[in-house]
Design a protein around this motif. Structure first.
Motif, mmCIF file in Angstrom:
data_model
loop_
_atom_site.group_PDB
_atom_site.id
_atom_site.type_symbol
_atom_site.label_atom_id
_atom_site.label_comp_id
_atom_site.label_asym_id
_atom_site.label_seq_id
_atom_site.Cartn_x
_atom_site.Cartn_y
_atom_site.Cartn_z
ATOM 1 N N UNK A 19 -51.038 -17.368 29.544
ATOM 2 C CA UNK A 19 -50.058 -16.888 28.564
ATOM 3 C C UNK A 19 -50.319 -15.434 28.209
ATOM 4 N N UNK A 20 -51.592 -15.055 28.189
ATOM 5 C CA UNK A 20 -51.951 -13.687 27.818
ATOM 6 C C UNK A 20 -51.431 -12.676 28.845
ATOM 7 N N UNK A 21 -51.640 -12.948 30.123
ATOM 8 C CA UNK A 21 -51.246 -11.985 31.157
ATOM 9 C C UNK A 21 -49.729 -11.954 31.352
ATOM 10 N N UNK A 22 -49.026 -12.961 30.843
ATOM 11 C CA UNK A 22 -47.566 -12.974 30.973
ATOM 12 C C UNK A 22 -46.863 -12.275 29.818
ATOM 13 N N UNK A 23 -47.607 -11.865 28.812
ATOM 14 C CA UNK A 23 -46.990 -11.183 27.679
ATOM 15 C C UNK A 23 -46.549 -9.779 28.096
ATOM 16 N N UNK A 24 -45.368 -9.328 27.660
ATOM 17 C CA UNK A 24 -44.861 -8.018 28.102
ATOM 18 C C UNK A 24 -45.794 -6.864 27.774
ATOM 19 N N UNK A 25 -46.345 -6.847 26.539
ATOM 20 C CA UNK A 25 -47.190 -5.715 26.181
ATOM 21 C C UNK A 25 -48.490 -5.706 26.974
ATOM 22 N N UNK A 26 -48.969 -6.887 27.396
ATOM 23 C CA UNK A 26 -50.169 -6.933 28.231
ATOM 24 C C UNK A 26 -49.878 -6.374 29.619
ATOM 25 N N UNK A 27 -48.730 -6.731 30.190
ATOM 26 C CA UNK A 27 -48.356 -6.239 31.518
ATOM 27 C C UNK A 27 -48.214 -4.716 31.511
ATOM 28 N N UNK A 29 -49.491 -2.609 29.420
ATOM 29 C CA UNK A 29 -50.782 -1.960 29.163
ATOM 30 C C UNK A 29 -51.638 -1.920 30.431
ATOM 31 N N UNK A 30 -51.600 -2.979 31.215
ATOM 32 C CA UNK A 30 -52.362 -2.995 32.464
ATOM 33 C C UNK A 30 -51.781 -2.000 33.473
ATOM 34 N N UNK A 31 -50.465 -1.849 33.494
ATOM 35 C CA UNK A 31 -49.838 -0.850 34.370
ATOM 36 C C UNK A 31 -50.274 0.561 33.955
ATOM 37 N N UNK A 32 -50.312 0.819 32.650
ATOM 38 C CA UNK A 32 -50.778 2.122 32.157
ATOM 39 C C UNK A 32 -52.228 2.361 32.545
ATOM 40 N N UNK A 33 -53.015 1.316 32.513
ATOM 41 C CA UNK A 33 -54.426 1.402 32.897
ATOM 42 C C UNK A 33 -54.554 1.821 34.359
ATOM 43 N N UNK A 34 -53.733 1.222 35.226
ATOM 44 C CA UNK A 34 -53.767 1.566 36.653
ATOM 45 C C UNK A 34 -53.289 3.002 36.880
ATOM 46 N N UNK A 35 -52.231 3.392 36.188
ATOM 47 C CA UNK A 35 -51.710 4.758 36.358
ATOM 48 C C UNK A 35 -52.747 5.805 35.966
ATOM 49 N N UNK A 80 -59.757 4.491 28.990
ATOM 50 C CA UNK A 80 -60.595 3.857 27.971
ATOM 51 C C UNK A 80 -59.744 3.267 26.846
ATOM 52 N N UNK A 81 -58.681 3.964 26.471
ATOM 53 C CA UNK A 81 -57.801 3.446 25.417
ATOM 54 C C UNK A 81 -57.112 2.165 25.859
ATOM 55 N N UNK A 82 -56.696 2.116 27.114
ATOM 56 C CA UNK A 82 -56.057 0.899 27.630
ATOM 57 C C UNK A 82 -57.028 -0.275 27.608
ATOM 58 N N UNK A 83 -58.273 -0.026 28.005
ATOM 59 C CA UNK A 83 -59.279 -1.090 27.974
ATOM 60 C C UNK A 83 -59.526 -1.563 26.541
ATOM 61 N N UNK A 84 -59.600 -0.605 25.609
ATOM 62 C CA UNK A 84 -59.844 -0.945 24.210
ATOM 63 C C UNK A 84 -58.733 -1.831 23.651
ATOM 64 N N UNK A 85 -57.494 -1.462 23.917
ATOM 65 C CA UNK A 85 -56.387 -2.237 23.357
ATOM 66 C C UNK A 85 -56.141 -3.530 24.121
ATOM 67 N N UNK A 157 -46.451 7.516 33.469
ATOM 68 C CA UNK A 157 -47.245 7.114 32.298
ATOM 69 C C UNK A 157 -46.526 7.409 30.987
ATOM 70 N N UNK A 158 -45.634 8.398 30.994
ATOM 71 C CA UNK A 158 -44.859 8.679 29.778
ATOM 72 C C UNK A 158 -44.091 7.439 29.358
ATOM 73 N N UNK A 159 -43.465 6.773 30.326
ATOM 74 C CA UNK A 159 -42.607 5.634 30.023
ATOM 75 C C UNK A 159 -43.416 4.368 29.734
ATOM 76 N N UNK A 160 -44.569 4.211 30.412
ATOM 77 C CA UNK A 160 -45.368 3.020 30.130
ATOM 78 C C UNK A 160 -45.959 3.060 28.717
ATOM 79 N N UNK A 161 -46.415 4.232 28.288
ATOM 80 C CA UNK A 161 -46.961 4.338 26.936
ATOM 81 C C UNK A 161 -45.853 4.300 25.889
#
Length: 235
Positions: A19-27, A29-35, A80-85, A157-161
């Motif tokens: 359920x956690x990985x399917x949440x929109x804000x989690x997805x 945030x992980x995309x921002x982390x990769x970018x 680091x911010x993506x990991x923190x959140x 990254x502008x749009x993901x954040x």
């Protein structure tokens, strides 16, 4: 999105990874982390070049060291911010205080909007410096693809954040579910505004506890002053 306080259910529930990985804000945030990894990885690995007759390497973005430093710094801090959140997202359902949840969501809105702005500045800065680069400084065109990738993913990254800020704002609008949470709980026994319960007599206490009150089993007649009790004497 789950009901409850600010998009999460009642505290104390078991953590569900699916359920956690399917949440929109989690997805997002992980995309921002990769970018962020792509941006600073491209600059660190292939962002410095030189001419064949030079030994020292210079930043590929118009030999402006500040451009490379900005891209690497923003990329690493964004990572680091993506990991923190992401860690905060995991812990968020365990937060029982509505006030603490509100602070977390508000910080998510502010931080995400701030990073969207930083990535916008980074995209403009890198794109401008790339357009000013002299082809003679890099005749073999080394690292050109990495530079374009850094610029492109800075733009993405502008749009993901910004998306993270929007999703956090939606969670903020959900607010608190009053049926599950209480912001200010006061023990009734310590609250001066709550009146004390009325004093119960012994008979009432026994009746409330299910025990029959004691009844006199003697004569059913009332007290007879003619046969019992105190009698005055004539002197």
């Amino acid at each position: 999105m789950e009901g409850g306080a600010y998009g999460a259910g009642k505290a104390g529930g078991a953590f569900d990874p699916q359920s956690f990985v399917r949440q929109p804000h989690t997805i997002v945030r992980m995309v921002s982390w990769v970018f962020s990894i792509v941006v600073f990885g491209c600059i660190v690995n292939e962002g410095y070049t030189n001419r064949p007759d030079e030994i020292e390497e210079f930043c590929i973005f118009s030999r402006n060291q500040n451009a490379c430093n900005y891209g690497v710094t923003v990329g690493v801090l964004s990572f680091l911010t993506s990991v923190l959140y992401l860690g905060l997202d995991v812990y968020f359902p365990q937060i029982s205080s509505v006030k603490d949840r509100k602070k977390a969501v508000l910080s998510d809105i502010g931080v995400s909007a701030f990073w969207a702005f930083l990535w916008f500045v980074g995209f403009c800065f890198l794109a401008n410096q790339w357009s000013l680069s002299d082809p003679m400084d890099n005749p073999l065109n080394e690292g050109a693809d990495a530079a374009r990738a850094a610029i492109a993913f800075s733009f993405f990254s502008i749009f993901t954040w910004a998306g993270q800020a929007f999703l956090a704002f939606q969670r903020y609008r959900i607010g608190a579910d009053s049926a599950l949470f209480s912001q200010d709980y006061t023990d009734p026994s310590l609250d001066p505004g709550v009146p004390y319960a009325p004093y119960a007599t012994g008979t009432e206490a026994y009746q409330d506890s299910g025990v029959e009150a004691y009844q006199h089993t003697g004569s059913t007649e009332a007290f007879n002053p003619d046969t019992q009790g105190y009698q005055t004497q004539d002197y």
